[in-house]
Write a protein that holds these residues in place. Structure first.
Motif, mmCIF file in Angstrom:
data_model
loop_
_atom_site.group_PDB
_atom_site.id
_atom_site.type_symbol
_atom_site.label_atom_id
_atom_site.label_comp_id
_atom_site.label_asym_id
_atom_site.label_seq_id
_atom_site.Cartn_x
_atom_site.Cartn_y
_atom_site.Cartn_z
ATOM 1 N N LEU A 54 -4.486 7.209 0.575
ATOM 2 C CA LEU A 54 -4.096 6.042 -0.215
ATOM 3 C C LEU A 54 -3.918 6.425 -1.676
ATOM 4 C CD1 LEU A 54 -3.616 2.948 -0.234
ATOM 5 C CD2 LEU A 54 -6.049 2.699 -0.759
ATOM 6 N N LEU A 55 -2.767 6.093 -2.238
ATOM 7 C CA LEU A 55 -2.468 6.365 -3.641
ATOM 8 C C LEU A 55 -2.630 5.108 -4.483
ATOM 9 C CD1 LEU A 55 -1.372 8.387 -5.786
ATOM 10 C CD2 LEU A 55 0.916 7.503 -5.234
ATOM 11 N N VAL A 56 -2.010 4.005 -4.051
ATOM 12 C CA VAL A 56 -2.022 2.749 -4.803
ATOM 13 C C VAL A 56 -2.036 1.590 -3.827
ATOM 14 C CG1 VAL A 56 -0.688 1.237 -6.316
ATOM 15 C CG2 VAL A 56 -0.843 3.663 -6.848
ATOM 16 N N GLU A 57 -2.789 0.541 -4.157
ATOM 17 C CA GLU A 57 -2.760 -0.712 -3.397
ATOM 18 C C GLU A 57 -2.655 -1.860 -4.382
ATOM 19 O OE1 GLU A 57 -5.335 -3.270 -0.079
ATOM 20 O OE2 GLU A 57 -6.139 -1.407 -0.926
ATOM 21 N N ARG A 58 -1.719 -2.795 -4.122
ATOM 22 C CA ARG A 58 -1.522 -3.944 -4.993
ATOM 23 C C ARG A 58 -1.396 -5.206 -4.140
ATOM 24 N NH1 ARG A 58 -2.825 -0.751 -8.287
ATOM 25 N NH2 ARG A 58 -1.933 -0.343 -10.356
ATOM 26 N N LYS A 59 -2.000 -6.295 -4.609
ATOM 27 C CA LYS A 59 -1.922 -7.588 -3.937
ATOM 28 C C LYS A 59 -0.949 -8.500 -4.677
ATOM 29 C CE LYS A 59 -5.208 -6.922 -0.815
ATOM 30 N NZ LYS A 59 -4.950 -6.968 0.659
ATOM 31 N N GLY A 60 -0.425 -9.495 -3.969
ATOM 32 C CA GLY A 60 0.443 -10.479 -4.602
ATOM 33 C C GLY A 60 1.833 -9.931 -4.868
ATOM 34 N N LYS B 147 0.857 -1.180 0.000
ATOM 35 C CA LYS B 147 0.000 0.000 0.000
ATOM 36 C C LYS B 147 0.893 1.230 0.000
ATOM 37 C CE LYS B 147 -4.083 -1.875 2.391
ATOM 38 N NZ LYS B 147 -4.990 -1.717 3.561
ATOM 39 N N VAL B 148 0.539 2.211 -0.850
ATOM 40 C CA VAL B 148 1.317 3.438 -0.970
ATOM 41 C C VAL B 148 0.403 4.621 -0.658
ATOM 42 C CG1 VAL B 148 2.749 4.864 -2.471
ATOM 43 C CG2 VAL B 148 2.743 2.373 -2.757
ATOM 44 N N TYR B 149 0.881 5.521 0.195
ATOM 45 C CA TYR B 149 0.104 6.688 0.595
ATOM 46 C C TYR B 149 0.854 7.973 0.251
ATOM 47 C CZ TYR B 149 -2.203 3.187 3.568
ATOM 48 O OH TYR B 149 -2.850 2.067 4.030
ATOM 49 N N VAL B 150 0.093 9.034 -0.002
ATOM 50 C CA VAL B 150 0.656 10.368 -0.208
ATOM 51 C C VAL B 150 -0.019 11.315 0.770
ATOM 52 C CG1 VAL B 150 0.958 12.277 -1.810
ATOM 53 C CG2 VAL B 150 1.112 9.947 -2.640
ATOM 54 N N ASN B 151 0.783 11.911 1.642
ATOM 55 C CA ASN B 151 0.267 12.853 2.640
ATOM 56 C C ASN B 151 -0.909 12.258 3.420
ATOM 57 O OD1 ASN B 151 2.131 14.850 1.703
ATOM 58 N ND2 ASN B 151 0.734 15.307 0.017
ATOM 59 N N LEU C 125 -3.498 14.455 -5.137
ATOM 60 C CA LEU C 125 -3.116 14.148 -3.759
ATOM 61 C C LEU C 125 -1.780 14.781 -3.398
ATOM 62 C CD1 LEU C 125 -4.080 10.352 -3.573
ATOM 63 C CD2 LEU C 125 -5.425 12.328 -2.816
ATOM 64 N N PHE C 126 -0.999 15.149 -4.409
ATOM 65 C CA PHE C 126 0.295 15.801 -4.182
ATOM 66 C C PHE C 126 0.117 17.309 -4.061
ATOM 67 C CE2 PHE C 126 1.242 11.810 -6.179
ATOM 68 C CZ PHE C 126 2.476 11.409 -5.664
ATOM 69 N N LYS C 127 1.052 17.959 -3.399
ATOM 70 C CA LYS C 127 1.053 19.410 -3.242
ATOM 71 C C LYS C 127 2.178 19.982 -4.097
ATOM 72 C CE LYS C 127 -0.639 19.046 1.524
ATOM 73 N NZ LYS C 127 -0.328 19.320 2.949
ATOM 74 N N PRO C 128 1.866 20.498 -5.287
ATOM 75 C CA PRO C 128 2.911 21.034 -6.173
ATOM 76 C C PRO C 128 3.661 22.191 -5.515
ATOM 77 C CG PRO C 128 0.854 20.720 -7.374
ATOM 78 C CD PRO C 128 0.538 20.549 -5.924
ATOM 79 N N GLY C 129 4.977 22.191 -5.709
ATOM 80 C CA GLY C 129 5.807 23.244 -5.150
ATOM 81 C C GLY C 129 6.091 23.097 -3.679
ATOM 82 N N LYS C 130 5.634 22.004 -3.068
ATOM 83 C CA LYS C 130 5.846 21.786 -1.636
ATOM 84 C C LYS C 130 6.362 20.372 -1.393
ATOM 85 C CE LYS C 130 2.153 24.956 -0.254
ATOM 86 N NZ LYS C 130 0.901 25.118 0.540
ATOM 87 N N GLU C 131 6.768 20.127 -0.159
ATOM 88 C CA GLU C 131 7.239 18.793 0.220
ATOM 89 C C GLU C 131 6.052 17.873 0.478
ATOM 90 O OE1 GLU C 131 10.883 17.680 2.900
ATOM 91 O OE2 GLU C 131 9.122 17.854 4.193
ATOM 92 N N ASN C 132 6.145 16.657 -0.036
ATOM 93 C CA ASN C 132 5.115 15.645 0.143
ATOM 94 C C ASN C 132 5.715 14.421 0.832
ATOM 95 O OD1 ASN C 132 2.646 16.513 -1.851
ATOM 96 N ND2 ASN C 132 4.617 17.210 -2.617
ATOM 97 N N VAL C 133 4.896 13.743 1.597
ATOM 98 C CA VAL C 133 5.344 12.538 2.302
ATOM 99 C C VAL C 133 4.754 11.312 1.622
ATOM 100 C CG1 VAL C 133 5.290 11.236 4.456
ATOM 101 C CG2 VAL C 133 5.619 13.714 4.502
ATOM 102 N N ILE C 134 5.633 10.412 1.184
ATOM 103 C CA ILE C 134 5.231 9.126 0.626
ATOM 104 C C ILE C 134 5.438 8.078 1.705
ATOM 105 C CG2 ILE C 134 5.537 7.473 -1.240
ATOM 106 C CD1 ILE C 134 4.772 10.230 -2.225
ATOM 107 N N ALA C 135 4.392 7.348 2.026
ATOM 108 C CA ALA C 135 4.473 6.279 3.027
ATOM 109 C C ALA C 135 4.066 4.968 2.372
ATOM 110 C CB ALA C 135 3.572 6.586 4.222
ATOM 111 N N MET C 136 4.739 3.897 2.755
ATOM 112 C CA MET C 136 4.511 2.613 2.080
ATOM 113 C C MET C 136 4.635 1.468 3.077
ATOM 114 S SD MET C 136 6.291 1.461 -1.530
ATOM 115 C CE MET C 136 7.967 1.822 -0.963
ATOM 116 N N HIS C 137 3.743 0.487 2.934
ATOM 117 C CA HIS C 137 3.807 -0.724 3.757
ATOM 118 C C HIS C 137 3.782 -1.928 2.843
ATOM 119 C CE1 HIS C 137 1.596 -3.998 6.136
ATOM 120 N NE2 HIS C 137 2.830 -3.969 6.597
#
Length: 206
Positions: A151-157, A144-148, A174-186
Motif C-alpha cells: 500500500l502506497l496511498v489510501e484516500r477516502k471521499g 487505494k494505490v499500491y506499489v509492487n 517501495l519502488f525499485k530504482p532502475g527496474k520496472e514497478n507495478v502500480i495497482a489502484m482500486h
C-alpha cells in the motif's frame, strides 16, 4: 540575509515560504541567488542551481491522454495488486478513468460502474529513492494505490481537482530504482460524478 519591504511601497507585498508539503514543489525551502547586471561572474568551479521545473521528470502521465493502464470493472479477487499478477486479460485504456462532468476530470477512458481496478508498469530511474517525488492524484471516490503489492496511498471521499502528494522516504523505498514497478489502484464509487487518475513525477534530472 535580510528581506524587507520599502517604507514607501505602494503595493501590498511580503515573503512567503513553503515547505515539502506546501507549494508547487515537494521540497524544503531553497535559496536561489541571481547576480545583478555587471556583477563579477562566479568562478568556473562554482555551480548555480535554478529552474527546478527543468529537473522534474514525468514518470506516469495524467489524462486526458495519459498513461496506458490495464483495467477491469469485475472483481478480480485476491492477488490482483501483486507485481506478478497476470492482467493480460484485462482491458486497456488511457488515463484518466471516469465520466465527463466530474469536476476537473480529464477523462481518457469512460468508467461508469461502481468499482474499477487498474494496473500499470513504470520504470523509475536510479536515485529515485533519494530524490523528491510526488503523486498527482484525483479520485471520486475512495481510492487505494499500491506499489509492487504494498500500500502506497489510501484516500477516502472525493476531490474536486488533482492533489499533489509528496512521497516520504519510506514511500519511495517501495519502488525499485532502475527496474520496472507495478502500480495497482482500486477506486470505489457510490453516487454522483466519478473519476480516478494518477500521475508520478520526480526531481531526478541533474
Amino acid at each position: 540575509i535580510r528581506f524587507e519591504v520599502a517604507a514607501d511601497a505602494t503595493h501590498v507585498g511580503g515573503l512567503a515560504l513553503y515547505g515539502a508539503t506546501m507549494g508547487q514543489w515537494p521540497m524544503e525551502p531553497t535559496l536561489l541567488l541571481q547576480l545583478t547586471p555587471g556583477a563579477a561572474k562566479p568562478e568556473e568551479s562554482a555551480k548555480a542551481v535554478n529552474a527546478i521545473a527543468s529537473r522534474a521528470e514525468t514518470l506516469i502521465k495524467t489524462g486526458p491522454n495519459g498513461a496506458e493502464w490495464r483495467f477491469t470493472t469485475a472483481d478480480p479477487g485476491d492477488g490482483w495488486r501483486a507485481a506478478d499478477y497476470d492482467d493480460s486479460a484485462w482491458s486497456i485504456g488511457k488515463a484518466g478513468f471516469g465520466t465527463n462532468g466530474t469536476p476537473n476530470a480529464r477523462v481518457g477512458t469512460d468508467w461508469t460502474t461502481a468499482d474499477i481496478w487498474l494496473r500499470t508498469r513504470v520504470a523509475v530511474p536510479k536515485g529515485f529513492d533519494k530524490a523528491p517525488a510526488w503523486l498527482m492524484l484525483h479520485h471520486d471516490e475512495d481510492v487505494k494505490v499500491y506499489v509492487n503489492g504494498d500500500l502506497l496511498v489510501e484516500r477516502k471521499g472525493y476531490l474536486r481537482d488533482y492533489e499533489r502528494i509528496p512521497l516520504t522516504p519510506e514511500q519511495r523505498k517501495l519502488f525499485k530504482p532502475g527496474k520496472e514497478n507495478v502500480i495497482a489502484m482500486h477506486c470505489h464509487q457510490t453516487s454522483g460524478g466519478q473519476f480516478v487518475d494518477l500521475g508520478l513525477s520526480a526531481l531526478t534530472k541533474e
